[in-house]
Design a protein around this motif. Structure first.
Motif, PDB file in Angstrom:
ATOM      1  N   SER A  38       1.002  -0.992  -0.036  1.00 13.99           N
ATOM      2  CA  SER A  38       0.301  -0.153  -0.023  1.00 13.99           C
ATOM      3  C   SER A  38       0.981   1.438  -0.054  1.00 13.99           C
ATOM      4  CB  SER A  38      -1.013  -0.237   1.012  1.00 13.99           C
ATOM      5  OG  SER A  38      -1.794  -0.897   1.447  1.00 13.99           O
ATOM      6  N   PRO A  39       0.530   2.732  -0.174  1.00 12.94           N
ATOM      7  CA  PRO A  39       1.079   3.570   0.030  1.00 12.94           C
ATOM      8  C   PRO A  39       1.329   3.257   0.944  1.00 12.94           C
ATOM      9  CG  PRO A  39      -1.103   4.221  -2.023  1.00 12.94           C
ATOM     10  CD  PRO A  39      -0.997   2.547  -1.324  1.00 12.94           C
ATOM     11  N   GLY A  42       3.977   0.764  -1.890  1.00 12.04           N
ATOM     12  CA  GLY A  42       4.173   0.351  -2.613  1.00 12.04           C
ATOM     13  C   GLY A  42       4.927  -0.692  -3.894  1.00 12.04           C
ATOM     14  N   SER A  43       5.406  -0.463  -4.643  1.00  8.23           N
ATOM     15  CA  SER A  43       5.465  -1.513  -5.093  1.00  8.23           C
ATOM     16  C   SER A  43       6.798  -1.084  -6.052  1.00  8.23           C
ATOM     17  CB  SER A  43       4.633  -2.869  -6.402  1.00  8.23           C
ATOM     18  OG  SER A  43       3.709  -2.977  -4.874  1.00  8.23           O
ATOM     19  N   ARG A 108      -4.244  -5.484  -4.684  1.00  7.83           N
ATOM     20  CA  ARG A 108      -3.674  -4.441  -4.064  1.00  7.83           C
ATOM     21  C   ARG A 108      -2.260  -4.776  -4.814  1.00  7.83           C
ATOM     22  NH1 ARG A 108      -6.281  -1.253  -0.985  1.00  7.83           N
ATOM     23  NH2 ARG A 108      -7.458  -2.084   0.055  1.00  7.83           N
ATOM     24  N   GLN A 109      -1.845  -5.907  -5.140  1.00  8.84           N
ATOM     25  CA  GLN A 109      -0.173  -5.427  -5.445  1.00  8.84           C
ATOM     26  C   GLN A 109      -0.523  -4.938  -7.146  1.00  8.84           C
ATOM     27  OE1 GLN A 109       2.181  -8.518  -4.876  1.00  8.84           O
ATOM     28  NE2 GLN A 109       3.978  -7.617  -4.482  1.00  8.84           N
ATOM     29  N   ALA A 112      -0.763  -1.595  -7.625  1.00  6.25           N
ATOM     30  CA  ALA A 112       1.008  -1.169  -7.524  1.00  6.25           C
ATOM     31  C   ALA A 112       1.663  -0.268  -8.246  1.00  6.25           C
ATOM     32  CB  ALA A 112       1.121  -1.071  -6.005  1.00  6.25           C
ATOM     33  N   ALA A 117      -1.965   2.293  -7.398  1.00  6.55           N
ATOM     34  CA  ALA A 117      -2.005   2.186  -6.544  1.00  6.55           C
ATOM     35  C   ALA A 117      -3.524   2.503  -5.421  1.00  6.55           C
ATOM     36  CB  ALA A 117      -1.141   2.625  -5.023  1.00  6.55           C
ATOM     37  N   ASP A 119      -5.461   3.480  -1.706  1.00 10.69           N
ATOM     38  CA  ASP A 119      -5.435   3.839  -0.253  1.00 10.69           C
ATOM     39  C   ASP A 119      -5.886   2.906   0.460  1.00 10.69           C
ATOM     40  OD1 ASP A 119      -3.389   5.965  -1.448  1.00 10.69           O
ATOM     41  OD2 ASP A 119      -4.643   7.360  -1.501  1.00 10.69           O
TER      42      ASP A 119
END
Length: 142
Positions: A38-39, A42-43, A108-109, A112, A117, A119
């Motif tokens: 997650s921000p 992130g990734s 989610r990944q 991202a 992304a 939140d």
């Protein structure tokens, strides 16, 4: 850097003992994983590795081995312990680990990695992690 992220993600698995429930251990693992994808976390590292993989395939292999593959290995060791103790019903701890990690962070990944992304408020992480753990344990209940 990759090793530190894996160590942080898998710390709940190392801390697992006979008094910690599988639900609590998986919840803690999932919460760290959700924070990492997650921000603002992130990734970024994974995106950079993917972008560089064409010119530096050995770097991508090294990052994969030290990161995602190592995390799945540690999670699968926990799954194997739970299976041996009769608390999970499955024959493949690696597959179980991949399914749990995927259900926790997959969407989610992906968002991202694509720069979209999603939140996630700090207060939402633990409840979401707990729901993932409960659903996984229900699916793998003996």
């Amino acid at each position: 850097l990759v090793q530190r992220r894996v160590d942080a993600m898998t710390a709940p698995l190392s801390a697992a003992n006979s008094t910690a429930s599988a639900e609590d251990t998986l919840t803690a693992f999932a919460a760290v994983l959700l924070k990492l994808v997650s921000p603002p976390n992130g990734s970024r590292i994974l995106r950079l590795t993917i972008q560089s993989s064409g010119e530096m395939p050995e770097l991508a292999r090294d990052v994969f081995a030290a990161g995602p593959k190592a995390a799945i290995k540690r999670l699968s060791q926990f799954m194997a312990q739970e299976m041996k103790a009769g608390r999970l019903e499955a024959s493949d701890p690696v597959e179980a680990a991949e399914i749990f990690q995927g259900m926790t962070a997959g969407h989610r990944q992906t968002a991202a990695l694509l720069g979209c992304a999603m939140d996630l408020d700090e207060g939402d992480i633990e409840p979401m992690a707990r729901r993932c753990a409960r659903r996984f344990l229900k699916a793998y209940a003996p």
